[in-house]
Design an enzyme around this catalytic site. Structure first.
Site, PDB file in Angstrom:
ATOM      1  N   LEU A  51      36.129  63.937 -72.466  1.00 30.47           N
ATOM      2  CA  LEU A  51      35.679  64.358 -71.147  1.00 30.47           C
ATOM      3  C   LEU A  51      34.625  63.354 -70.704  1.00 30.47           C
ATOM      4  O   LEU A  51      33.745  62.980 -71.489  1.00 30.47           O
ATOM      5  CB  LEU A  51      35.049  65.749 -71.196  1.00 30.47           C
ATOM      6  N   ASP A  52      34.688  62.904 -69.457  1.00 30.44           N
ATOM      7  CA  ASP A  52      33.683  61.984 -68.941  1.00 30.44           C
ATOM      8  C   ASP A  52      32.286  62.605 -69.033  1.00 30.44           C
ATOM      9  O   ASP A  52      32.145  63.837 -68.974  1.00 30.44           O
ATOM     10  CB  ASP A  52      33.963  61.642 -67.480  1.00 30.44           C
ATOM     11  N   PRO A  53      31.239  61.770 -69.133  1.00 35.07           N
ATOM     12  CA  PRO A  53      29.873  62.317 -69.141  1.00 35.07           C
ATOM     13  C   PRO A  53      29.572  63.199 -67.933  1.00 35.07           C
ATOM     14  O   PRO A  53      28.818  64.173 -68.042  1.00 35.07           O
ATOM     15  CB  PRO A  53      28.991  61.054 -69.141  1.00 35.07           C
TER      16      PRO A  53
END
Length: 323
Positions: A51-53
């Site tokens: 998951l992206d930051p």
């Protein structure tokens, strides 16, 4: 000069199971994994897809024997809730990038009828051009590395599947026009790209300002714990928060083998039996009842795919007995 105190060395231990984390904003998936691994003092850990930051939500983390099945979640459908700001495109497709273009938002493009038409257009099999700011590789180098250097790489469009899509007009806290996107999609779908493409179809452009994964492979937020909750727990409660190793195998067919057959299966031998063909089978021993591994069934044979080791099985049984 004052001597620095020696760092306390964490005593690692075998931990087996799955922790469903509600990943916080600002942390990469690996950073979140390492924090939980440290809290559990686990020897071995892995996550089930990044998951992206800037994204939050469901992130299954695998420990010990469960890491052998982490790839199964990579192929599972994912559900997201996103907010796309209308009227502006950015270099990254999200709020981290530089604004590239601003356009007026036409209210006529946000009527229920118009949004229903756009929903239909982006439901089913669609083609996406992967974003430059992604971890896809070109000549062994991630695309985002080229993007940061100002180099644009040609990317072929890829087919993905949008199983369900709902669009609803909303406003940001600042009163700007935005779109709430609720989507269930196949692996490989870029929600940033979906938001950008929808924005182009609406004639005003868009970029993501919020992204939350609410489900993956039948696992939802209701069963997740936050990093703050986990940090506040004592050691026993943290271990109790782990789901069993087979938590990722809910969609598998189940087969139980007697002791003799289980022993042969664990050596990697195919077993013959009255099993219907099945692409995904979770295989258990009868006495004691324990997960042995995963297999597929074809032509009356049970064919091993991934096996637990006898040591892992014994540690899991011991952990269950002491719980």
């Amino acid at each position: 000069m004052t001597a620095r105190a020696p760092r306390t060395r964490v005593q690692r231990r075998p931990v087996h199971g799955v922790l469903l984390l509600d990943k916080p904003l600002g942390l990469s998936s690996n950073d979140a994994l390492q924090k939980v691994k440290w809290l559990l003092r686990a020897e071995k850990a892995g996550h089930t897809g990044t998951l992206d930051p800037l994204a939050t939500g469901v992130l299954p983390l695998c420990f010990g024997a469960a890491t052998k099945f982490s790839a199964l979640q990579l192929d599972a459908p994912k559900t997201y809730e996103a907010i796309a700001l209308l009227g502006a495109t950015t270099s990254t497709g999200d709020a981290e990038g530089q604004v590239l273009q601003r356009r007026a938002v036409d209210p006529a493009q946000l009527t229920p009828a118009r949004l229903a038409a756009v929903q239909a257009q982006f439901t089913g099999a669609i083609h996406q051009v992967p974003p430059m700011y992604s971890a896809l590789k070109k000549d062994g180098k991630a695309l985002y590395e080229y993007a940061r250097a100002g180099v644009e790489i040609e990317r072929p469009a890829r087919e993905v599947t949008i199983h369900e899509l709902q669009l609803a007009p909303v406003q940001t806290d600042a009163g700007d026009a935005a779109l709430k996107i609720t989507v269930t999609c196949s692996k490989g779908t870029y929600i940033r790209t979906l938001a950008e493409d929808i924005g182009e179809q609406l004639g005003c452009g868009a970029h993501l300002v919020q992204l939350r994964r609410t489900g993956t492979g039948g696992i939802g937020l209701a069963r997740c714990v936050t990093l703050e909750q986990l940090t506040a727990m004592d050691e026993a409660a943290r271990l109790a928060a782990l789901l069993p190793v087979d938590a990722l195998l809910a969609q598998h067919q189940r087969v139980v083998l007697d002791a003799a057959e289980a022993g042969r299966f664990l050596t990697g031998l195919r077993r013959r039996g009255p099993w219907p063909d099945a692409p995904a089978v979770a295989v258990y021993g009868a006495q004691p009842h324990a997960l042995l591994g995963v297999a597929h069934a074809a032509g009356g044979e049970l064919i091993p795919d991934r096996l637990l080791s006898p040591v892992e099985i014994e540690q899991i049984l011991q952990g269950a007995a002491s719980a």
